[in-house]
Design an enzyme around this catalytic site. Structure first.
Site, PDB file in Angstrom:
ATOM      1  N   HIS A  20       0.870  -1.187   0.000  1.00 17.16           N
ATOM      2  CA  HIS A  20       0.000   0.000   0.000  1.00 17.16           C
ATOM      3  C   HIS A  20       0.898   1.225   0.000  1.00 17.16           C
ATOM      4  O   HIS A  20       1.679   1.411   0.944  1.00 17.16           O
ATOM      5  CB  HIS A  20      -0.890   0.018   1.248  1.00 17.16           C
ATOM      6  CG  HIS A  20      -1.773  -1.181   1.356  1.00 17.16           C
ATOM      7  ND1 HIS A  20      -3.065  -1.199   0.874  1.00 17.16           N
ATOM      8  CD2 HIS A  20      -1.546  -2.422   1.859  1.00 17.16           C
ATOM      9  CE1 HIS A  20      -3.597  -2.395   1.091  1.00 17.16           C
ATOM     10  NE2 HIS A  20      -2.692  -3.160   1.681  1.00 17.16           N
ATOM     11  N   LEU A  21       0.778   2.037  -1.039  1.00 23.43           N
ATOM     12  CA  LEU A  21       1.632   3.224  -1.128  1.00 23.43           C
ATOM     13  C   LEU A  21       0.872   4.516  -0.837  1.00 23.43           C
ATOM     14  O   LEU A  21       1.485   5.577  -0.731  1.00 23.43           O
ATOM     15  CB  LEU A  21       2.296   3.309  -2.513  1.00 23.43           C
ATOM     16  CG  LEU A  21       3.280   2.178  -2.851  1.00 23.43           C
ATOM     17  CD1 LEU A  21       3.807   2.326  -4.276  1.00 23.43           C
ATOM     18  CD2 LEU A  21       4.446   2.152  -1.859  1.00 23.43           C
ATOM     19  N   ARG A  22      -0.467   4.424  -0.738  1.00 25.45           N
ATOM     20  CA  ARG A  22      -1.299   5.611  -0.440  1.00 25.45           C
ATOM     21  C   ARG A  22      -1.141   6.689  -1.528  1.00 25.45           C
ATOM     22  O   ARG A  22      -0.752   6.382  -2.650  1.00 25.45           O
ATOM     23  CB  ARG A  22      -0.985   6.189   0.947  1.00 25.45           C
ATOM     24  CG  ARG A  22      -0.875   5.164   2.073  1.00 25.45           C
ATOM     25  CD  ARG A  22      -2.134   4.361   2.288  1.00 25.45           C
ATOM     26  NE  ARG A  22      -2.097   3.634   3.555  1.00 25.45           N
ATOM     27  CZ  ARG A  22      -2.779   2.522   3.804  1.00 25.45           C
ATOM     28  NH1 ARG A  22      -3.542   1.979   2.883  1.00 25.45           N
ATOM     29  NH2 ARG A  22      -2.702   1.946   4.976  1.00 25.45           N
ATOM     30  N   ASN A  46      -6.674   0.257  -2.802  1.00 31.84           N
ATOM     31  CA  ASN A  46      -7.667   0.703  -1.811  1.00 31.84           C
ATOM     32  C   ASN A  46      -7.384   2.121  -1.318  1.00 31.84           C
ATOM     33  O   ASN A  46      -7.242   2.368  -0.126  1.00 31.84           O
ATOM     34  CB  ASN A  46      -7.759  -0.282  -0.631  1.00 31.84           C
ATOM     35  CG  ASN A  46      -6.486  -0.360   0.179  1.00 31.84           C
ATOM     36  OD1 ASN A  46      -5.392  -0.159  -0.344  1.00 31.84           O
ATOM     37  ND2 ASN A  46      -6.610  -0.657   1.468  1.00 31.84           N
ATOM     38  N   HIS A 181      -1.675 -12.182   2.136  1.00 25.20           N
ATOM     39  CA  HIS A 181      -1.284 -12.223   3.557  1.00 25.20           C
ATOM     40  C   HIS A 181      -1.863 -13.439   4.281  1.00 25.20           C
ATOM     41  O   HIS A 181      -2.644 -13.303   5.235  1.00 25.20           O
ATOM     42  CB  HIS A 181      -1.647 -10.933   4.295  1.00 25.20           C
ATOM     43  CG  HIS A 181      -2.923 -10.260   3.841  1.00 25.20           C
ATOM     44  ND1 HIS A 181      -4.138 -10.882   3.875  1.00 25.20           N
ATOM     45  CD2 HIS A 181      -3.154  -9.028   3.342  1.00 25.20           C
ATOM     46  CE1 HIS A 181      -5.060 -10.053   3.422  1.00 25.20           C
ATOM     47  NE2 HIS A 181      -4.489  -8.927   3.089  1.00 25.20           N
ATOM     48  N   ASP A 253       2.578  -6.331   2.464  1.00 20.12           N
ATOM     49  CA  ASP A 253       1.357  -5.676   2.971  1.00 20.12           C
ATOM     50  C   ASP A 253       1.723  -4.445   3.780  1.00 20.12           C
ATOM     51  O   ASP A 253       1.037  -4.097   4.753  1.00 20.12           O
ATOM     52  CB  ASP A 253       0.485  -6.632   3.799  1.00 20.12           C
ATOM     53  CG  ASP A 253      -0.938  -6.078   3.954  1.00 20.12           C
ATOM     54  OD1 ASP A 253      -1.290  -5.136   3.219  1.00 20.12           O
ATOM     55  OD2 ASP A 253      -1.681  -6.585   4.806  1.00 20.12           O
ATOM     56  N   HIS A 257       0.004   4.088   8.273  1.00 25.06           N
ATOM     57  CA  HIS A 257      -1.055   4.942   8.822  1.00 25.06           C
ATOM     58  C   HIS A 257      -0.380   5.959   9.728  1.00 25.06           C
ATOM     59  O   HIS A 257       0.601   5.617  10.407  1.00 25.06           O
ATOM     60  CB  HIS A 257      -2.028   4.131   9.684  1.00 25.06           C
ATOM     61  CG  HIS A 257      -2.923   3.218   8.901  1.00 25.06           C
ATOM     62  ND1 HIS A 257      -4.066   3.661   8.276  1.00 25.06           N
ATOM     63  CD2 HIS A 257      -2.843   1.897   8.647  1.00 25.06           C
ATOM     64  CE1 HIS A 257      -4.654   2.634   7.675  1.00 25.06           C
ATOM     65  NE2 HIS A 257      -3.925   1.552   7.871  1.00 25.06           N
TER      66      HIS A 257
HETATM   67  O1  DOR Z   1      -3.778  -4.328   7.974  1.00 23.13           O
HETATM   68  C1  DOR Z   1      -4.154  -4.033   6.857  1.00 23.13           C
HETATM   69  N1  DOR Z   1      -4.047  -2.767   6.388  1.00 23.13           N
HETATM   70  N2  DOR Z   1      -4.698  -4.979   6.088  1.00 23.13           N
HETATM   71  C2  DOR Z   1      -5.259  -4.678   4.907  1.00 23.13           C
HETATM   72  O2  DOR Z   1      -5.766  -5.569   4.275  1.00 23.13           O
HETATM   73  C3  DOR Z   1      -5.324  -3.287   4.434  1.00 23.13           C
HETATM   74  C4  DOR Z   1      -4.287  -2.477   5.037  1.00 23.13           C
HETATM   75  C5  DOR Z   1      -4.459  -0.979   4.821  1.00 23.13           C
HETATM   76  O3  DOR Z   1      -4.755  -0.569   3.694  1.00 23.13           O
HETATM   77  O4  DOR Z   1      -4.259  -0.226   5.776  1.00 23.13           O
HETATM   78 ZN    ZN Z   2      -3.003  -5.119   2.090  1.00 20.69          ZN
END
Ligand code: DOR
Ligand code: ZN
Length: 362
Positions: A20-22, A46, A181, A253, A257
């Site tokens: 996830h690179l945001r 996502n 995962h 993964d 955050h």
């Molecule tokens: O812990 C997680 N964070 N699992 C995920 O499937 C999504 C990810 C996120 O996008 O923060």
């Molecule tokens: Zn993920």
């Protein structure tokens, strides 16, 4: 952890098959860690506005490349996934796939994790589009967790695999599926029992278990989805990852955050593992006496599954017991957020050297 002493291993440049690179300032803060170290990065779709079209995937890829900037390794290549929901059109997907913009499709059960609200309520209901995805040979990436509130959190992977993924694999035996995962023995067994199914495994599911979240004070930094499971489940994951079996490979993964969202009344799931993933993995593999199989997990198995040859560049990892380098485990974004890195303890034990310019075939 037992003391594994001096060790050294050289591996082909790793690929990250789940990251996830945001976007925006968070993207700019985190992407260098992936771009400097990894070759292919399969980027999750996502975002708060999910990536459901080829055009939005292409635009996101441009933002990633721009944010990675000139410091990125010459090999760094983001691969894009579309977020499966009713707004995905098969015509757009197949055009995006044949143009090389879209590499994979990701299924999130709605409500299972961060930014999954726009996901699906039943995998099998996507049967018609999944059958075309199978015909086109597009990899389907699955967040395999039941969202049934009556199912215990530690059983949700098994229940999803049994109730949702197994029927789909039966109906569409040629569909290429990655269970993302993998967190349980049931997940490992499911992968082994299906010849078209592979599994990614994260550094945190290999190096930590649920007691680490709860036993010595609450550790929100170790909270992720699927949640870390029992010691026994972790042992199976270690056994699978270090086995060299081609069906298992690295997906960090890595999911950054802001600290304020992790340490809040309702904390967010996600562990920022990309920067120190390799030292963490090296420690796990060294403890198991399996450093010679690290490369299969990080650099060979996933590449082959996704249709690529492993990189010809190398990375050297050395374990030095007296290494005293101090890491700042907090990353700061330009707009003032802090993000905690996973893996500082392992990183203190391992030095990492990129052998760019030193090709394997040289
Ligand atoms: O812990 C997680 N964070 N699992 C995920 O499937 C999504 C990810 C996120 O996008 O923060
Ligand atoms: Zn993920």
């Amino acid at each position: 952890m037992s003391d594994v002493g001096f060790q050294e291993v050289t591996i082909a440049t790793p690929d990250d098959w789940h990251v996830h690179l945001r976007d925006d300032t968070m993207l700019r803060a985190v992407v260098p860690f992936t771009a400097n170290l990894f070759r292919y990065a399969l980027v999750m779709p996502n975002l708060s506005q999910p990536i459901t079209t080829t055009a939005s995937a292409a635009a996101y890829r441009e933002r990633i490349i721009e944010a990675a900037g000139q410091d990125a390794s010459a090999e760094f290549t983001p691969l894009m996934a579309l977020y499966l929901n009713d707004s995905v059109s098969i015509a757009d997907l197949s055009a995006g796939f044949s143009d090389g913009v879209v590499h994979a499709v990701k299924y999130y059960p709605a409500g299972a994790t961060t930014n999954s609200e726009a996901g699906g309520s039943s995998l099998i209901s996507y049967g018609p589009i999944l059958s075309q995805i199978a015909d086109l040979g597009i990899p389907l990436l699955v967040h395999a967790e039941s969202t049934d509130p009556s199912v215990d959190i530690f059983d949700r992977e098994r229940v999803f695999l049994e109730n949702e993924l197994a029927p789909v694999c039966e109906q569409l035996p040629t569909l290429k599926v990655t269970v993302e995962h993998v967190s349980t023995t049931d997940g490992v067994v499911f992968v082994r029992e299906h010849s078209n199914v592979t599994g990614t495994i994260t550094p945190h599911h290999l190096s930590c278990e649920r007691s680490d979240i709860l036993a010595n004070g609450l550790r929100p930094d170790l909270y992720c989805k699927p949640v870390l499971n029992s010691k026994e489940n972790r042992q199976t994951l270690i056994e699978a990852a270090t086995s060299g079996e081609p069906s298992f490979f690295l997906g960090t993964d890595s999911a950054p955050h802001p600290l304020s969202s992790k340490r809040s009344a309702v904390g967010k799931a996600g562990i920022f593992s990309a920067p120190l993933a390799l030292p963490v993995l090296a420690e796990v593999f060294a403890e198991r006496g399996a450093l010679d199989r690290l490369e299969a997990f990080t650099s060979t198995n996933g590449a082959r599954y996704h249709g690529f040859e492993p990189s010809v560049y190398r990375v050297r990892l050395r374990r030095l017991d007296d290494r005293s380098e101090v890491f700042d485990e907090m990353l700061r974004t330009n707009d003032g957020y802090e993000v905690q890195m996973f893996g500082v303890e392992a990183a203190r034990k391992w030095s990492l050297e990129l052998l760019q310019g030193s090709r394997l075939d040289a």
